[in-house]
Write an enzyme that holds these catalytic residues in place. Structure first.
Site, mmCIF file in Angstrom:
data_model
loop_
_atom_site.group_PDB
_atom_site.id
_atom_site.type_symbol
_atom_site.label_atom_id
_atom_site.label_comp_id
_atom_site.label_asym_id
_atom_site.label_seq_id
_atom_site.Cartn_x
_atom_site.Cartn_y
_atom_site.Cartn_z
ATOM 1 N N ASP A 8 -74.971 -109.056 25.277
ATOM 2 C CA ASP A 8 -73.767 -108.512 24.317
ATOM 3 C C ASP A 8 -72.737 -107.758 24.940
ATOM 4 O OD1 ASP A 8 -75.013 -106.045 24.029
ATOM 5 O OD2 ASP A 8 -75.398 -106.314 21.962
ATOM 6 N N CYS A 65 -78.504 -105.844 26.629
ATOM 7 C CA CYS A 65 -77.773 -105.408 25.365
ATOM 8 C C CYS A 65 -77.856 -103.573 25.711
ATOM 9 C CB CYS A 65 -78.270 -105.666 24.051
ATOM 10 S SG CYS A 65 -79.952 -105.281 23.773
ATOM 11 N N THR A 67 -79.801 -101.209 24.251
ATOM 12 C CA THR A 67 -81.285 -100.886 24.526
ATOM 13 C C THR A 67 -82.097 -102.052 24.989
ATOM 14 O OG1 THR A 67 -81.608 -101.871 22.331
ATOM 15 C CG2 THR A 67 -80.950 -99.578 22.381
ATOM 16 N N HIS A 133 -105.439 -113.578 33.161
ATOM 17 C CA HIS A 133 -104.254 -113.209 32.348
ATOM 18 C C HIS A 133 -103.709 -114.611 31.648
ATOM 19 C CE1 HIS A 133 -104.343 -109.454 34.028
ATOM 20 N NE2 HIS A 133 -104.406 -109.858 35.396
HETATM 21 C C1 RB5 Z 1 -74.688 -103.030 19.901
HETATM 22 O O1 RB5 Z 1 -74.052 -101.772 19.669
HETATM 23 C C2 RB5 Z 1 -76.171 -102.502 20.320
HETATM 24 O O2 RB5 Z 1 -76.623 -102.576 18.835
HETATM 25 C C3 RB5 Z 1 -76.971 -103.625 20.785
HETATM 26 O O3 RB5 Z 1 -76.202 -103.792 22.161
HETATM 27 C C4 RB5 Z 1 -78.458 -103.468 21.050
HETATM 28 O O4 RB5 Z 1 -78.421 -102.171 21.594
HETATM 29 C C5 RB5 Z 1 -79.231 -103.925 20.247
HETATM 30 O O5 RB5 Z 1 -80.516 -103.799 20.249
#
Ligand code: RB5
Length: 149
Positions: A8, A65, A67, A133
């Site tokens: 994203d 993304c 996080t 595993h």
């Molecule tokens: C976007 O602002 C943020 O929420 C997304 O990149 C991510 O961290 C979501 O888990």
């Protein structure tokens, strides 16, 4: 090896760095977006890459993304996906050897580019160990089967 990439807006810059890194190493990449820093919804990208990997069109996927959390949760909703959010090299190796992770998730706002590239390299270079595993990964598949009815 064919690798599906996606992010994203929160992971866009890290994905761009990883894409260049992997291309310089000769990996075949397909980028499922986003293609600009404009805001998009991470579940859309997580699902697209997850479906492509689960369908066997790509051996592995890498998702970024802010996080790494939202996009890995989203990809993990696709049956057959084992997306591992890694912020260290030990977890990257273990996610391949123990969990047979087929998608690596990274958080652009959490780790630096240097560590992210190292994690990517370790993740791609290590193989699933199978054995005990394998039995555990089979149990993950059994959970999917139970709830896909
Ligand atoms: C976007 O602002 C943020 O929420 C997304 O990149 C991510 O961290 C979501 O888990």
């Amino acid at each position: 090896m064919k690798i599906a990439l996606g992010s994203d807006h929160g992971g866009y810059l890290l994905k761009t760095e990883i894409k260049a890194h992997l291309e310089s190493k000769g990996y075949e990449i397909e980028d499922f977006g986003c293609c600009t820093p404009e805001a998009v919804d991470y579940p859309d990208i997580g699902q697209a890459v997850g479906e492509a990997v689960a369908a066997g069109k790509f051996e592995k996927g890498i998702l970024c993304c802010g996080t790494g959390i939202g996009i890995s949760i989203s990809a993990n909703k696709v049956p057959g996906v084992r997306a591992a959010l890694c912020g260290d090299c030990f977890s990257a190796k273990a996610s391949r050897e123990h969990n047979d992770a087929n998608i690596l998730a990274l958080g652009e706002r959490v780790i630096g580019v240097g560590l992210a590239k190292m994690i990517v390299d370790i993740w791609l270079e290590n193989e699933f160990l199978g054995g005990r595993h394998g039995c555990r990964v089979d149990k993950i598949k059994a959970i999917e089967d139970k709830f896909s009815k």
